[in-house]
Design a protein around this motif. Structure first.
Motif, PDB file in Angstrom:
ATOM      1  N   GLY A 200       0.852  -1.190   0.000  1.00 24.42           N
ATOM      2  CA  GLY A 200       0.000   0.000   0.000  1.00 24.42           C
ATOM      3  C   GLY A 200       0.882   1.232   0.000  1.00 24.42           C
ATOM      4  O   GLY A 200       1.727   1.404   0.898  1.00 24.42           O
ATOM      5  N   ALA A 201       0.733   2.048  -1.045  1.00 21.98           N
ATOM      6  CA  ALA A 201       1.529   3.282  -1.116  1.00 21.98           C
ATOM      7  C   ALA A 201       0.590   4.463  -1.292  1.00 21.98           C
ATOM      8  O   ALA A 201       0.726   5.272  -2.215  1.00 21.98           O
ATOM      9  N   GLY A 202      -0.391   4.527  -0.408  1.00 28.55           N
ATOM     10  CA  GLY A 202      -1.301   5.681  -0.396  1.00 28.55           C
ATOM     11  C   GLY A 202      -0.674   6.796   0.424  1.00 28.55           C
ATOM     12  O   GLY A 202       0.550   6.979   0.403  1.00 28.55           O
ATOM     13  N   ILE A 255       3.047  -2.470   6.520  1.00 29.65           N
ATOM     14  CA  ILE A 255       1.708  -2.707   5.958  1.00 29.65           C
ATOM     15  C   ILE A 255       0.901  -1.412   6.063  1.00 29.65           C
ATOM     16  O   ILE A 255       0.683  -0.898   7.170  1.00 29.65           O
ATOM     17  N   ASN A 256       0.470  -0.908   4.907  1.00 31.33           N
ATOM     18  CA  ASN A 256      -0.206   0.393   4.875  1.00 31.33           C
ATOM     19  C   ASN A 256      -1.426   0.404   3.960  1.00 31.33           C
ATOM     20  O   ASN A 256      -1.742   1.430   3.347  1.00 31.33           O
ATOM     21  N   CYS A 257      -2.123  -0.734   3.882  1.00 33.38           N
ATOM     22  CA  CYS A 257      -3.360  -0.786   3.083  1.00 33.38           C
ATOM     23  C   CYS A 257      -4.540  -0.867   4.049  1.00 33.38           C
ATOM     24  O   CYS A 257      -4.379  -1.278   5.198  1.00 33.38           O
ATOM     25  N   PRO A 258      -5.733  -0.492   3.597  1.00 34.42           N
ATOM     26  CA  PRO A 258      -6.890  -0.616   4.495  1.00 34.42           C
ATOM     27  C   PRO A 258      -7.275  -2.083   4.706  1.00 34.42           C
ATOM     28  O   PRO A 258      -6.880  -2.953   3.918  1.00 34.42           O
ATOM     29  N   THR A 284       0.829  -0.905  11.079  1.00 35.10           N
ATOM     30  CA  THR A 284       0.001   0.112  11.753  1.00 35.10           C
ATOM     31  C   THR A 284      -1.310   0.273  10.997  1.00 35.10           C
ATOM     32  O   THR A 284      -2.044   1.231  11.233  1.00 35.10           O
ATOM     33  N   ALA A 285      -1.587  -0.666  10.069  1.00 35.99           N
ATOM     34  CA  ALA A 285      -2.805  -0.523   9.250  1.00 35.99           C
ATOM     35  C   ALA A 285      -4.017  -1.063  10.021  1.00 35.99           C
ATOM     36  O   ALA A 285      -4.806  -0.269  10.535  1.00 35.99           O
ATOM     37  N   ARG A 286      -4.124  -2.374  10.154  1.00 38.04           N
ATOM     38  CA  ARG A 286      -5.185  -2.950  10.970  1.00 38.04           C
ATOM     39  C   ARG A 286      -4.754  -4.328  11.439  1.00 38.04           C
ATOM     40  O   ARG A 286      -4.177  -5.114  10.668  1.00 38.04           O
ATOM     41  N   ALA A 379      -9.765   2.792  -2.392  1.00 41.59           N
ATOM     42  CA  ALA A 379      -8.841   2.064  -1.519  1.00 41.59           C
ATOM     43  C   ALA A 379      -9.485   0.830  -0.886  1.00 41.59           C
ATOM     44  O   ALA A 379      -8.787  -0.036  -0.372  1.00 41.59           O
ATOM     45  N   TYR A 380     -10.818   0.770  -0.876  1.00 41.01           N
ATOM     46  CA  TYR A 380     -11.511  -0.379  -0.282  1.00 41.01           C
ATOM     47  C   TYR A 380     -12.018  -1.351  -1.341  1.00 41.01           C
ATOM     48  O   TYR A 380     -12.701  -2.310  -1.018  1.00 41.01           O
ATOM     49  N   VAL A 381     -11.738  -1.068  -2.605  1.00 40.62           N
ATOM     50  CA  VAL A 381     -12.291  -1.901  -3.679  1.00 40.62           C
ATOM     51  C   VAL A 381     -11.141  -2.436  -4.524  1.00 40.62           C
ATOM     52  O   VAL A 381     -10.775  -1.865  -5.553  1.00 40.62           O
TER      53      VAL A 381
HETATM   54  P1  NAI Z   1      -4.970   5.629   1.472  1.00 39.03           P
HETATM   55  O1  NAI Z   1      -6.347   5.354   0.999  1.00 39.03           O
HETATM   56  O2  NAI Z   1      -4.353   6.940   1.163  1.00 39.03           O
HETATM   57  O3  NAI Z   1      -3.986   4.492   0.915  1.00 39.03           O
HETATM   58  C1  NAI Z   1      -4.273   3.133   1.009  1.00 39.03           C
HETATM   59  C2  NAI Z   1      -3.630   2.467  -0.189  1.00 39.03           C
HETATM   60  O4  NAI Z   1      -3.697   1.055  -0.011  1.00 39.03           O
HETATM   61  C3  NAI Z   1      -4.341   2.777  -1.510  1.00 39.03           C
HETATM   62  O5  NAI Z   1      -3.403   3.274  -2.434  1.00 39.03           O
HETATM   63  C4  NAI Z   1      -4.911   1.438  -1.936  1.00 39.03           C
HETATM   64  O6  NAI Z   1      -4.937   1.266  -3.337  1.00 39.03           O
HETATM   65  C5  NAI Z   1      -3.925   0.489  -1.293  1.00 39.03           C
HETATM   66  N1  NAI Z   1      -4.397  -0.890  -1.166  1.00 39.03           N
HETATM   67  C6  NAI Z   1      -5.633  -1.365  -0.915  1.00 39.03           C
HETATM   68  N2  NAI Z   1      -5.617  -2.705  -0.893  1.00 39.03           N
HETATM   69  C7  NAI Z   1      -4.344  -3.092  -1.142  1.00 39.03           C
HETATM   70  C8  NAI Z   1      -3.688  -4.342  -1.247  1.00 39.03           C
HETATM   71  N3  NAI Z   1      -4.358  -5.497  -1.110  1.00 39.03           N
HETATM   72  N4  NAI Z   1      -2.369  -4.348  -1.498  1.00 39.03           N
HETATM   73  C9  NAI Z   1      -1.670  -3.202  -1.677  1.00 39.03           C
HETATM   74  N5  NAI Z   1      -2.236  -1.985  -1.598  1.00 39.03           N
HETATM   75  C10 NAI Z   1      -3.551  -1.935  -1.315  1.00 39.03           C
HETATM   76  O7  NAI Z   1      -4.995   5.366   3.044  1.00 39.03           O
HETATM   77  P2  NAI Z   1      -3.943   5.861   4.121  1.00 39.03           P
HETATM   78  O8  NAI Z   1      -4.305   7.194   4.634  1.00 39.03           O
HETATM   79  O9  NAI Z   1      -2.580   5.653   3.598  1.00 39.03           O
HETATM   80  O10 NAI Z   1      -4.254   4.821   5.307  1.00 39.03           O
HETATM   81  C11 NAI Z   1      -4.066   3.441   5.111  1.00 39.03           C
HETATM   82  C12 NAI Z   1      -4.612   2.667   6.298  1.00 39.03           C
HETATM   83  O11 NAI Z   1      -3.832   2.920   7.455  1.00 39.03           O
HETATM   84  C13 NAI Z   1      -6.029   3.069   6.713  1.00 39.03           C
HETATM   85  O12 NAI Z   1      -7.010   2.459   5.919  1.00 39.03           O
HETATM   86  C14 NAI Z   1      -6.072   2.592   8.126  1.00 39.03           C
HETATM   87  O13 NAI Z   1      -6.477   1.239   8.189  1.00 39.03           O
HETATM   88  C15 NAI Z   1      -4.627   2.711   8.600  1.00 39.03           C
HETATM   89  N6  NAI Z   1      -4.433   3.836   9.530  1.00 39.03           N
HETATM   90  C16 NAI Z   1      -3.967   3.562  10.786  1.00 39.03           C
HETATM   91  C17 NAI Z   1      -3.810   4.570  11.710  1.00 39.03           C
HETATM   92  C18 NAI Z   1      -3.253   4.296  13.060  1.00 39.03           C
HETATM   93  O14 NAI Z   1      -3.396   5.131  13.943  1.00 39.03           O
HETATM   94  N7  NAI Z   1      -2.622   3.160  13.268  1.00 39.03           N
HETATM   95  C19 NAI Z   1      -4.196   5.953  11.403  1.00 39.03           C
HETATM   96  C20 NAI Z   1      -4.571   6.156  10.012  1.00 39.03           C
HETATM   97  C21 NAI Z   1      -4.724   5.114   9.141  1.00 39.03           C
END
Ligand code: NAI
Length: 385
Positions: A200-202, A255-258, A284-286, A379-381
């Protein structure tokens, strides 16, 4: 007079939009009735709540009470995610939750909430809401996109270094009055010249890559079905690879994907069998992206040399959660995205979403996860292969 005004309003608009009703009442100079019921479920902070910038706790209510009540809404804040919440749900219109203390908004809970129109995540990551059920019920789910991504990226770099440099046992020696350099050094490395990859490189994944660039890693890799632009790849020197390639080549994986249907238990026994022996993983994702027991086995066997992150399933993590007790971990409670700086941003962002909703203005597109029965966020699809 309010009841008469409300009847007139409803007969004219057939809409029941609470904000328009509020404006209508104001124009009639009637007292403001309680319009929408807004419920927030936030973590309890106890004495720590004396810090006024700790906005995201139950005691400080995201700083929203004055704003909501001045507009005539009813605001109920709780930390109980079970019975108390269930009692309030049947007539709740807006539900505010947070990933740090997730109220699991299951299909059953959605079914018992016929008036629920909007779920707001104060933070980022809305997987604690059953997004399919929300779509079926045409409930909008929005989050404060970007609000804490820097906070998490910094935490990830900290935890990568904590693992690679073997910080936790070293610190442990100091506070226990011990001194045995060899015992720490035998498991300590440099980050320079290692292969590091992000799944995940969001917003967060990319910020981690930016922060890792000066460490002169051997290679930076990422897997994501939404690739970065060539300019973004060049700027940090990262290469796009498949998930399979990434897990087999990395010394460090972040790990940085939802969490969604295709990432639940993504890191399972099969994946742990394929990773490079001695890999470090920071998540830190889930928590539910990693198979709980398969990880414990992989860490115990040494296949995974160290694991860190701040996310667990469920949360709060029960006292007997095995990740608390597995060897060579550097886990923390879920706080990376709730620094005081982050709280200010997501409290403001939550207010913005509510203002837009009550004013009948569109919510910012980047904040929308689902709306009108459809996923608004890509990002969820994850597409089928
Ligand atoms: P974002 O939406 O900017 O980036 C997520 C990226 O993951 C997207 O580019 C998406 O295409 C990609 N993705 C989805 N499924 C994937 C897969 N199977 N393999 C590779 N890439 C995949 O979201 P952002 O802001 O980067 O946040 C990511 C996640 O981090 C959030 O959904 C949340 O679960 C988690 N998070 C955790 C926090 C914490 O306090 N620990 C705080 C903020 C977010």
């Amino acid at each position: 007079s309010f009841v008469r005004a409300k009847k007139t309003f409803l007969s004219v608009t057939h809409a029941g939009n609470s904000s328009l009703l509020h404006k209508f009442c104001q124009s009639l100079h009637t007292s403001t009735p309680s319009l929408a019921k807004v419920v927030a479920v936030l973590y309890e902070a106890g004495a720590a709540a004396k810090e006024p910038r700790l906005l995201g706790c139950k005691e400080n209510e995201l700083g929203l009470r004055k704003f909501l009540e001045s507009r005539g809404h009813k605001y109920i804040v709780m930390s109980d995610k079970e019975k108390l919440l269930d009692r309030e749900l049947p007539d709740t219109e807006v539900l505010i939750t947070t990933p740090f203390h997730p109220a699991y908004v299951t299909a059953d809970r959605i079914a018992m909430s016929p008036k629920l129109k909007l779920c707001v995540t104060a933070g980022v990551g809305s997987d604690h809401v059953d997004l399919h059920a929300a779509n079926k019920a045409k409930i909008t789910v929005a989050e404060v996109t970007g609000s804490n991504v820097v906070s998490v990226a910094e935490h990830i770099v900290m935890q990568i270094l904590a693992l690679v440099r073997n910080f936790v046992p070293a610190y442990g020696q100091v506070i226990k009055g011990e001194w045995n350099v060899g015992d720490i050094a035998k498991d300590a490395f440099d980050l320079e010249n290692k292969v590091v990859g992000t799944v995940g490189a969001g917003r967060i994944g990319y910020r981690v890559l930016e922060r890792l660039k000066p460490f002169h890693c051997k290679e930076l890799l990422y897997s994501d079905y939404q690739p970065l632009t060539p300019e973004m790849e060049r700027a940090v020197g990262v290469k796009h690879v498949s998930f399979e390639e990434l897990i087999q080549r990395c010394d460090v994986i972040t790990i940085n994907c939802p969490l969604h249907d295709k990432t639940r238990n993504l890191f399972n026994k099969d994946v742990f069998d394929k990773v490079k022996t001695g890999v470090y993983i920071v998540n830190t994702a889930r928590g539910a992206i990693v198979d709980r027991d398969a990880l414990v086995e992989a860490v115990k066997s040494g296949k995974v040399r160290g694991y860190a992150g701040d996310v667990w399933y469920p949360q709060p993590a029960p006292k007997d959660h095995p990740w608390r007790y597995m060897p060579r971990h550097a886990m923390t409670p879920h706080y990376s995205g709730t620094t005081l700086d982050a709280q200010m941003r997501y409290a403001e962002g939550t207010k913005d979403i509510l203002e837009r909703y009550f004013d009948g203005r569109p919510i910012k597109p980047e904040d929308l996860i689902v709306q009108d029965g459809q996923f608004a966020s890509k990002a969820y699809v994850q597409p089928e292969k």
